[in-house]
Design a protein around this motif. Structure first.
Motif, PDB file in Angstrom:
ATOM      1  N   ALA A   1       0.844  -1.205   0.000  1.00  0.00           N
ATOM      2  CA  ALA A   1       0.000   0.000   0.000  1.00  0.00           C
ATOM      3  C   ALA A   1       0.872   1.246   0.000  1.00  0.00           C
ATOM      4  O   ALA A   1       0.606   2.209  -0.731  1.00  0.00           O
ATOM      5  CB  ALA A   1      -0.924  -0.018   1.213  1.00  0.00           C
ATOM      6  N   LYS A   2       1.957   1.206   0.815  1.00  0.00           N
ATOM      7  CA  LYS A   2       2.850   2.373   0.895  1.00  0.00           C
ATOM      8  C   LYS A   2       3.515   2.656  -0.449  1.00  0.00           C
ATOM      9  O   LYS A   2       3.706   3.801  -0.828  1.00  0.00           O
ATOM     10  CB  LYS A   2       3.940   2.121   1.940  1.00  0.00           C
ATOM     11  N   ARG A   3       3.881   1.599  -1.136  1.00  0.00           N
ATOM     12  CA  ARG A   3       4.585   1.755  -2.409  1.00  0.00           C
ATOM     13  C   ARG A   3       3.612   1.780  -3.588  1.00  0.00           C
ATOM     14  O   ARG A   3       4.018   1.856  -4.738  1.00  0.00           O
ATOM     15  CB  ARG A   3       5.595   0.605  -2.628  1.00  0.00           C
ATOM     16  N   LYS A   4       2.320   1.728  -3.261  1.00  0.00           N
ATOM     17  CA  LYS A   4       1.254   1.752  -4.273  1.00  0.00           C
ATOM     18  C   LYS A   4       1.504   0.712  -5.385  1.00  0.00           C
ATOM     19  O   LYS A   4       1.482   1.018  -6.587  1.00  0.00           O
ATOM     20  CB  LYS A   4       1.119   3.150  -4.888  1.00  0.00           C
ATOM     21  N   MET A   5       1.765  -0.509  -4.932  1.00  0.00           N
ATOM     22  CA  MET A   5       2.016  -1.584  -5.900  1.00  0.00           C
ATOM     23  C   MET A   5       1.010  -2.705  -5.664  1.00  0.00           C
ATOM     24  O   MET A   5       0.644  -3.013  -4.533  1.00  0.00           O
ATOM     25  CB  MET A   5       3.445  -2.136  -5.723  1.00  0.00           C
ATOM     26  N   ARG A   6       0.576  -3.347  -6.758  1.00  0.00           N
ATOM     27  CA  ARG A   6      -0.368  -4.457  -6.622  1.00  0.00           C
ATOM     28  C   ARG A   6       0.399  -5.768  -6.417  1.00  0.00           C
ATOM     29  O   ARG A   6       1.547  -5.911  -6.863  1.00  0.00           O
ATOM     30  CB  ARG A   6      -1.222  -4.574  -7.872  1.00  0.00           C
ATOM     31  N   SER A   7      -0.269  -6.745  -5.790  1.00  0.00           N
ATOM     32  CA  SER A   7       0.357  -8.045  -5.461  1.00  0.00           C
ATOM     33  C   SER A   7       0.836  -8.753  -6.721  1.00  0.00           C
ATOM     34  O   SER A   7       1.937  -9.297  -6.762  1.00  0.00           O
ATOM     35  CB  SER A   7      -0.620  -8.971  -4.755  1.00  0.00           C
ATOM     36  N   ASN A   8       0.000  -8.740  -7.742  1.00  0.00           N
ATOM     37  CA  ASN A   8       0.353  -9.495  -8.948  1.00  0.00           C
ATOM     38  C   ASN A   8       1.589  -8.893  -9.624  1.00  0.00           C
ATOM     39  O   ASN A   8       2.414  -9.612 -10.198  1.00  0.00           O
ATOM     40  CB  ASN A   8      -0.820  -9.614  -9.928  1.00  0.00           C
ATOM     41  N   ARG A   9       1.715  -7.538  -9.498  1.00  0.00           N
ATOM     42  CA  ARG A   9       2.881  -6.876 -10.094  1.00  0.00           C
ATOM     43  C   ARG A   9       4.148  -7.276  -9.348  1.00  0.00           C
ATOM     44  O   ARG A   9       5.178  -7.588  -9.948  1.00  0.00           O
ATOM     45  CB  ARG A   9       2.665  -5.349 -10.035  1.00  0.00           C
ATOM     46  N   LEU A  10       4.037  -7.273  -7.999  1.00  0.00           N
ATOM     47  CA  LEU A  10       5.193  -7.667  -7.180  1.00  0.00           C
ATOM     48  C   LEU A  10       5.582  -9.107  -7.457  1.00  0.00           C
ATOM     49  O   LEU A  10       6.760  -9.432  -7.590  1.00  0.00           O
ATOM     50  CB  LEU A  10       4.899  -7.462  -5.688  1.00  0.00           C
ATOM     51  N   ALA A  11       4.570  -9.994  -7.557  1.00  0.00           N
ATOM     52  CA  ALA A  11       4.834 -11.412  -7.822  1.00  0.00           C
ATOM     53  C   ALA A  11       5.597 -11.574  -9.137  1.00  0.00           C
ATOM     54  O   ALA A  11       6.557 -12.341  -9.232  1.00  0.00           O
ATOM     55  CB  ALA A  11       3.515 -12.190  -7.882  1.00  0.00           C
ATOM     56  N   GLN A  12       5.166 -10.787 -10.112  1.00  0.00           N
ATOM     57  CA  GLN A  12       5.813 -10.836 -11.434  1.00  0.00           C
ATOM     58  C   GLN A  12       7.276 -10.379 -11.331  1.00  0.00           C
ATOM     59  O   GLN A  12       8.182 -11.002 -11.883  1.00  0.00           O
ATOM     60  CB  GLN A  12       5.072  -9.862 -12.359  1.00  0.00           C
ATOM     61  N   LEU A  13       7.479  -9.279 -10.580  1.00  0.00           N
ATOM     62  CA  LEU A  13       8.833  -8.706 -10.473  1.00  0.00           C
ATOM     63  C   LEU A  13       9.794  -9.645  -9.745  1.00  0.00           C
ATOM     64  O   LEU A  13      10.965  -9.750 -10.120  1.00  0.00           O
ATOM     65  CB  LEU A  13       8.776  -7.362  -9.719  1.00  0.00           C
TER      66      LEU A  13
END
Lengths: 68, 177
Positions: free
Chosen positions: A12-24
């Motif tokens: 939430a702090k970094r305004k990133m979605r879970s699926n995006r993080l998983a991909q990265l």
């Protein structure tokens, strides 16, 4: 479980979605969900490293110890 | 994994065929007992010349042979379940470990059923002997083959313990991120 995973907070702090993080970080959304929901029994250091790198944070920002 | 799934599929089909054929073959064996015994294809706990089968004693013998048949079918069912799981790629699941344990106990049950069935069968087969030939025999034996079966059963149970540990490791692996 004494170890709390504060991944939702960091996302939430970094305004990133879970699926995006998983991909990265190169894991499946399902695995990331296991981590987020506190069902993980172990975390690889390589995964923790990738999470900290892409969320620009410290391991202590993700992992918290709480006495039961 | 594909090779395992493919082979497991073939083995499961084979086991299912035996599972469904076993009771049919058992029934046919008793129906055609006289023909088979004349052809020398039968081995019984009682000498064949002392056996006089009637419809009642045939039915009785078939009923008695349902005990070892039931044990065999139970064991086959466990194996079918295991190979069904292997087909789905579920190798170290809890269900497989439990199936192996039940399979191990089936071996013990097989020996026990033999110890029960043999005397009952020998009694049933000579029950209808005509007057003057009332030779009602009870036979009981425990041989090296039975001991080997017990040993195999014990080993399979130990394998189930290994599979249980494998399941714990697989669970941990599945929850390692």
């Amino acid at each position: 479980m004494p170890i709390i995973i504060n991944l939702d907070v960091m996302l939430a702090k970094r305004k990133m979605r879970s699926n995006r993080l998983a991909q990265l970080i190169g894991i499946t959304e399902q695995n990331l969900s296991i981590l987020k929901n506190g069902r993980a029994k172990a975390v690889r250091l390589s995964t923790l490293e990738a999470i900290c790198k892409h969320l620009n944070c410290q391991p202590g920002d993700i992992l918290e110890f709480q006495e039961e | 994994m594909y090779k395992l799934k493919k082979t497991s599929h073939k083995i499961r089909l084979f086991l299912e065929t035996i599972f469904y054929l076993a009771p049919i073959v058992t029934a046919l064996f008793w129906i055609f007992f006289n023909t088979l015994s004349k052809a020398g294809m039968v081995q019984m706990p009682v000498p064949l010349h002392l056996i006089h089968l009637t419809a009642f004693t045939t039915l009785l013998a078939f009923g008695i042979s349902l005990l070892p048949l039931g044990v065999a079918m139970f064991a086959l069912h466990q194996l079918i379940t295991v190979f069904k799981n292997y087909e789905k790629g579920q190798i170290f699941c809890l269900e497989n470990a439990k199936c192996y344990r039940k399979l191990g106990f089936s071996f013990f049950a097989w020996v026990i059923s033999g110890l029960i069935t043999q005397p009952l069968l020998s009694l049933a087969l000579t029950l209808a002997n005509p007057p003057g030939e009332h030779l009602r025999m009870i036979t009981l034996s425990f041989n090296g083959g039975d001991f080997a079966t017990l040993l195999v059963g014990g080993i399979v149970i130990i394998i189930s313990w290994v599979m249980m540990e494998g399941h714990k490791l697989a669970e941990e692996q599945a929850h390692t991120v």
